[in-house]
Structures are given as C-alpha cells and as structure tokens.
Scaffold this active site. Structure first.
Site, short mmCIF file in Angstrom:
data_model
loop_
_atom_site.label_atom_id
_atom_site.label_comp_id
_atom_site.label_asym_id
_atom_site.label_seq_id
_atom_site.Cartn_x
_atom_site.Cartn_y
_atom_site.Cartn_z
N ALA A 177 0.90 -1.30 0.10
CA ALA A 177 -0.02 -0.06 0.19
C ALA A 177 0.87 1.13 -0.02
O ALA A 177 0.66 2.09 -0.87
CB ALA A 177 -0.93 0.10 1.13
N ARG A 183 7.61 -12.22 -2.62
CA ARG A 183 7.31 -10.95 -2.09
C ARG A 183 8.38 -10.09 -2.11
O ARG A 183 8.23 -8.73 -2.36
CB ARG A 183 6.71 -11.03 -0.76
CG ARG A 183 5.09 -11.37 -0.73
CD ARG A 183 4.75 -11.54 0.79
NE ARG A 183 3.23 -11.98 0.80
CZ ARG A 183 2.48 -11.33 1.06
NH1 ARG A 183 2.31 -10.16 1.39
NH2 ARG A 183 1.01 -11.69 1.01
N TYR A 197 1.97 -22.84 -6.26
CA TYR A 197 2.10 -21.96 -7.20
C TYR A 197 3.68 -21.74 -7.48
O TYR A 197 4.26 -21.72 -6.45
CB TYR A 197 1.38 -20.78 -7.66
CG TYR A 197 1.22 -19.54 -6.45
CD1 TYR A 197 2.47 -18.82 -6.41
CD2 TYR A 197 0.39 -19.42 -5.64
CE1 TYR A 197 2.60 -17.70 -5.60
CE2 TYR A 197 0.27 -18.40 -4.71
CZ TYR A 197 1.32 -17.61 -4.63
OH TYR A 197 1.37 -16.56 -3.79
N ASP A 215 -4.04 -2.93 4.52
CA ASP A 215 -4.47 -3.82 5.80
C ASP A 215 -4.74 -2.94 7.09
O ASP A 215 -5.44 -3.26 7.99
CB ASP A 215 -3.42 -4.78 6.25
CG ASP A 215 -3.42 -6.17 5.50
OD1 ASP A 215 -4.23 -5.97 4.41
OD2 ASP A 215 -2.60 -7.06 5.65
C1 LIG Z 1 -0.77 -16.29 4.15
C2 LIG Z 1 -1.18 -14.96 3.33
C3 LIG Z 1 -1.24 -15.06 1.97
C4 LIG Z 1 -1.75 -13.91 1.34
N1 LIG Z 1 -1.64 -13.77 -0.24
C5 LIG Z 1 -2.15 -13.05 -0.96
C6 LIG Z 1 -2.47 -12.78 -2.28
O1 LIG Z 1 -1.99 -13.93 -2.79
N2 LIG Z 1 -2.61 -11.81 -2.84
C7 LIG Z 1 -2.65 -10.64 -2.34
O2 LIG Z 1 -3.44 -9.64 -2.90
N3 LIG Z 1 -2.85 -10.60 -0.99
C8 LIG Z 1 -2.40 -11.52 -0.06
N4 LIG Z 1 -2.49 -11.48 1.27
C9 LIG Z 1 -2.63 -10.36 1.84
C10 LIG Z 1 -1.61 -9.27 1.81
O3 LIG Z 1 -0.31 -9.84 2.30
C11 LIG Z 1 -1.86 -7.95 2.49
O4 LIG Z 1 -3.16 -7.58 2.22
C12 LIG Z 1 -0.93 -6.90 2.17
O5 LIG Z 1 0.44 -7.22 2.34
C13 LIG Z 1 -1.25 -5.70 2.77
O6 LIG Z 1 -0.37 -4.68 2.35
P1 LIG Z 1 -0.19 -3.35 3.38
O7 LIG Z 1 0.74 -2.64 2.53
O8 LIG Z 1 -1.46 -2.64 3.56
O9 LIG Z 1 0.31 -3.88 4.76
P2 LIG Z 1 2.02 -4.68 4.95
O10 LIG Z 1 2.32 -5.67 3.54
O11 LIG Z 1 1.58 -5.62 6.20
O12 LIG Z 1 3.04 -3.49 5.22
C14 LIG Z 1 2.93 -2.67 6.26
C15 LIG Z 1 4.49 -2.12 6.36
O13 LIG Z 1 4.11 -1.29 7.45
C16 LIG Z 1 5.28 -1.23 8.27
N5 LIG Z 1 4.97 -0.94 9.61
C17 LIG Z 1 4.32 -1.54 10.45
N6 LIG Z 1 4.19 -0.71 11.66
C18 LIG Z 1 5.05 0.29 11.51
C19 LIG Z 1 5.28 1.37 12.45
N7 LIG Z 1 4.87 1.68 13.70
N8 LIG Z 1 6.34 2.49 11.81
C20 LIG Z 1 6.67 2.26 10.21
N9 LIG Z 1 6.39 1.36 9.74
C21 LIG Z 1 5.52 0.12 10.39
C22 LIG Z 1 5.67 -2.65 8.45
O14 LIG Z 1 7.04 -3.12 8.55
C23 LIG Z 1 5.34 -3.16 6.62
O15 LIG Z 1 6.34 -2.79 6.08
C24 LIG Z 1 -1.92 -12.69 1.91
C25 LIG Z 1 -1.80 -12.63 3.15
C26 LIG Z 1 -1.67 -13.61 3.78
C27 LIG Z 1 -1.38 -13.58 5.60
#
Ligand SMILES: Cc1cc2nc3c(=O)[nH]c(=O)nc-3n(C[C@H](O)[C@H](O)[C@H](O)COP(=O)(O)OP(=O)(O)OC[C@H]3O[C@@H](n4cnc5c(N)ncnc54)[C@H](O)[C@@H]3O)c2cc1C
Length: 377
Positions: free
Chosen positions: A16, A109, A214, A293
């Site tokens: 994101a 990833r 996969y 998320d």
């Molecule tokens: C088993 C599994 C399989 C999945 N497979 C898929 C798939 O095939 N396709 C798909 O679309 N989605 C999949 N997902 C969902 C997907 O991984 C998440 O929805 C996605 O990673 C969310 O992205 P994000 O950037 O919101 O959060 P995240 O990827 O969690 O990134 C959040 C970032 O914020 C950082 N952070 C946290 N707290 C702080 C703080 N206090 N200060 C600074 N930085 C911070 C973290 O270190 C991290 O780098 C899967 C999830 C799981 C659990």
C-alpha cells in the site's frame, strides 16, 4: 492543497505505502515513506497479483519489470481435495489479458518489494523509522519515531498493516481478529518434486481447509505452498514462527495424491496466524487517512488483500490530487473504496472465490486509475 506545498508522510513501506507514495510523487507531491524495518527481509512467501493490481503498477512503469521477475501462470485451477476433479478453471491466455486489461502475475514478495522500490524518488524511503507518536500541531502533523527522530507533514497516510499504529492513534488499540486458522507456508526448489510436471497455480479445496500451490518465477524453479488449517488460539508474541514439516504433511494427508507429492517436497515450514478485522467504515480523521491492511485486513482466501491495498493507492492518490482539502479527498476515497472492499471482505470470509463458476470481471476487470470516483455526499 497544491501538490508542491503539501508534504505527505506515508507510514509503512508495504504494498500500500510504496504504491501510493510512487503515485503521489508522480503527481508532484513531496512524499516521505517511513518504514520500521531496517531493510526488506526475504520473507518466505509468494503473492498473487491479479490484473487489477497490474493496471495500477503499470502507471508506475513497473509492469515490464514485474513480468521479467514473476510468472504469468497459464491458469488458475480449483480442484477437489478427494477426487482431484477440477471445479473451476480460469485460463490466463491472450483472450483473458485482453478481457481483464493486464496479465496475472505470481511473484516472490521480496522480488515484488525490490521492483516497487524502484518507483520511489531516491532518498524518500526511510528504513528504521518505527512510528511511536503522532500529534496534530497548529498547522501540521508531527510524527515521532522509536529512534527519537521526528518529522512533519500536512497529510499522514497510515499504510502500516494489520497491526497499524496509525490506526491506534485514531481509534485506540484493538487487536486483529484471529480467525481460528493458521497459514502453513513453504518454499522449495521444484526439482524436489517427484513425478511429472505440476500445474502453475492450483487451489485444493477441502472441507475445513485448503491449500494453494504455485510457482513464483517464470523459470518455474521455486514452488510456494500455502495451507490454511484450523488451529487453537495463537498465543505467541511473534506473528510468524517456524512450523513443522510433519504437521504440514499430516494436515493434508487425506488429500489427493497429486497434491501430496508436492507437499512431500516441502522442507522448511513457517506458520502464521490468519487474522482479519471486522468491517469498519471510518478510514480517516482530520489530516490522517488509512489504507490497505491498516483499515481493511482480510482473510487471505481471495488473494485480494494486497491487490485491494494497491487499488486503494490509486484511488487515494487520485482523490488527494483532485480535491482542495484533505477532508474532501478522504470522503471521496472512502465513498469510492468502502463498498468495493466490503465485497472483498464478505467473499474472503465466505472463502468461496473461484471455487466453482464465478463472476470475476467486476474484480479483475476494474481499473482503479480510470474508474469513476464516487462523489461524497
Ligand atoms: C498467508 C497470506 C497470503 C496472502 N496472499 C495474498 C495474495 O496472494 N494476494 C494478495 O493480494 N494478498 C495476499 N495476502 C494479503 C496481503 O499480504 C496483505 O493484504 C498486504 O500485504 C497488505 O499490504 P499493506 O501494505 O497494507 O500492509 P503490509 O504489507 O503489512 O505492510 C505494512 C508495512 O508497515 C510497516 N510498519 C508497521 N508498523 C509500522 C510502524 N509503527 N512504523 C513504520 N512502519 C511500520 C511494516 O513493517 C510493513 O512494511 C496474503 C496474506 C497472508 C497472511
């Protein structure tokens, strides 16, 4: 709100955060990304990126890089755990690419992160910055990090994942909801699988569990397995820990032999609690907004959590660029995103996506870069 004098802080360099930062930088905004991790670790997991995500990443000129790194699987296939019968198949051929407007890519990833990083202005990603404080000052937001460093911004985007600290500042602490299942994950070389070739991407559906297998590279040299199985409450501090190969194999011992021979090739296994969050329709307060998320964590049963986070990025960047105030921008972003994400949340809880014949165009055919924005009331 003119781009050049609107300072934007993005907290979290996940899918994101990196995507929204890249898009806003291209729109002329000064954007800094703050990531708690000291660097990107090579976490043992793959991710499925459907065509709707690729259409956004294309705007960052990342499509060719991803195609070179990832695999465009021949098809997504659903199979029954016992008979092995195919219950659904979506071929990713030339016709599908034209129908959905982009390819489907499965990728490691860590490789995806490397590609995403190239979309950011050099020097704008700050590792080792764990947000611990967020305050509204007279005319700006002040961010404080664990290291004692501080930063200021006009808009703060909380893209810090399911355990979002930004979310906590807005709405108070609320742990994610454990779903009663864990994910068992393994990555191993294809050469370890005995017997003939395997399909590019298959979901095996059991009665109370499922497993996905996969490839993650076009060389088809590495296989990723992700099983979701019932498990007692997660009582560990960590959000991932080493699992057991024997437990993984035992959990799917009653599945079809085509799956079992892939499973037998697994070596190291990691386990994760599968969590989500109940639907919440408030994604912003004042000059702070959530995405990915941090505001709508879903169960990973539709492979849509990361894809939705990437869609959020496109819509949020468009809204910020279009409206004169954060309040208007965030209202439009919420109005556009919440109904669509709610459907993803519903289907992910149901775990029904592409099990049998499914209408998929509304999801894969969507282009968040050109879809109409919903005017806030
Ligand atoms: C088993 C599994 C399989 C999945 N497979 C898929 C798939 O095939 N396709 C798909 O679309 N989605 C999949 N997902 C969902 C997907 O991984 C998440 O929805 C996605 O990673 C969310 O992205 P994000 O950037 O919101 O959060 P995240 O990827 O969690 O990134 C959040 C970032 O914020 C950082 N952070 C946290 N707290 C702080 C703080 N206090 N200060 C600074 N930085 C911070 C973290 O270190 C991290 O780098 C899967 C999830 C799981 C659990």
């Amino acid at each position: 709100m003119t781009p050049a004098d609107t300072r934007i802080a993005v907290v979290g360099a996940g899918l994101a955060g990196m995507t929204v930062a890249g898009l806003l930088q291209r729109a002329g905004f000064p954007v800094a990304v703050y990531e708690q991790a000291p660097f990107f670790a090579r976490i043992g997991a793959g991710i499925i990126l459907s065509a709707n995500a690729i259409k956004v990443l294309r705007r960052l000129d990342l499509e060719a890089k991803l195609v070179a790194t990832a695999i465009a699987p021949a098809a997504f296939v659903s199979r029954a755990w016992d008979t092995g019968a195919t219950t659904y198949r979506l071929d990713f051929d030339v016709e599908a690419e034209a129908r959905f407007g982009a390819p489907f890519l499965n990728v490691h990833r860590a490789d995806l992160h490397k590609v995403l990083e190239t979309a950011l202005t050099p020097g704008s990603l700050h590792f080792g910055h764990s947000l611990v404080g967020l305050e509204q000052r007279a005319d700006h937001m002040r961010l404080t990090f664990g290291s004692g460093q501080t930063a200021v911004a006009d808009i703060v985007i909380g893209a810090d994942g399911i355990r979002s600290v930004v979310r906590e500042f807005l709405f108070g602490a609320e742990p994610p909801r454990y779903t009663g299942r864990i994910a068992q994950r393994a990555i191993f070389p294809t050469g370890r699988i005995l017997g003939g070739p395997i399909d590019d991407c298959t979901k095996w559906w059991g009665e109370d569990r499922h497993i996905l297998s996969y490839f993650m590279t076009s060389r088809r040299d590495e296989v990723y397995l992700m099983g979701a199985v019932p498990a007692p409450p997660w009582e560990h501090e960590e959000t991932s820990r080493p699992g057991s190969r024997d437990d993984f194999i035992a959990a799917f011992a009653h599945f079809h032999p085509d799956l079992r021979r892939i499973l037998e090739a697994a070596q190291e296994v990691n386990i994760w609690p599968i969590c989500d969050r109940p639907r919440n329709d408030t994604w912003s307060t004042g000059n702070v907004v959530l995405m990915g998320d941090a505001c709508h964590a879903v169960r990973p049963y539709m492979a849509a959590g990361g894809v939705s986070a990437i869609e959020d990025a496109a819509i949020l960047a468009r809204c910020i660029a279009r409206f004169g105030s954060p309040a208007e921008a965030f209202r439009c972003y919420e109005a556009t995103r919440i109904p669509r994400v709610a459907e993803v949340q519903r289907i992910s809880i149901e775990n029904s996506w592409m099990h049998h014949d499914a209408a998929v165009d509304w999801f894969f055919g969507y282009d968040a870069c050109s879809a109409p924005l919903t005017e806030p009331r």
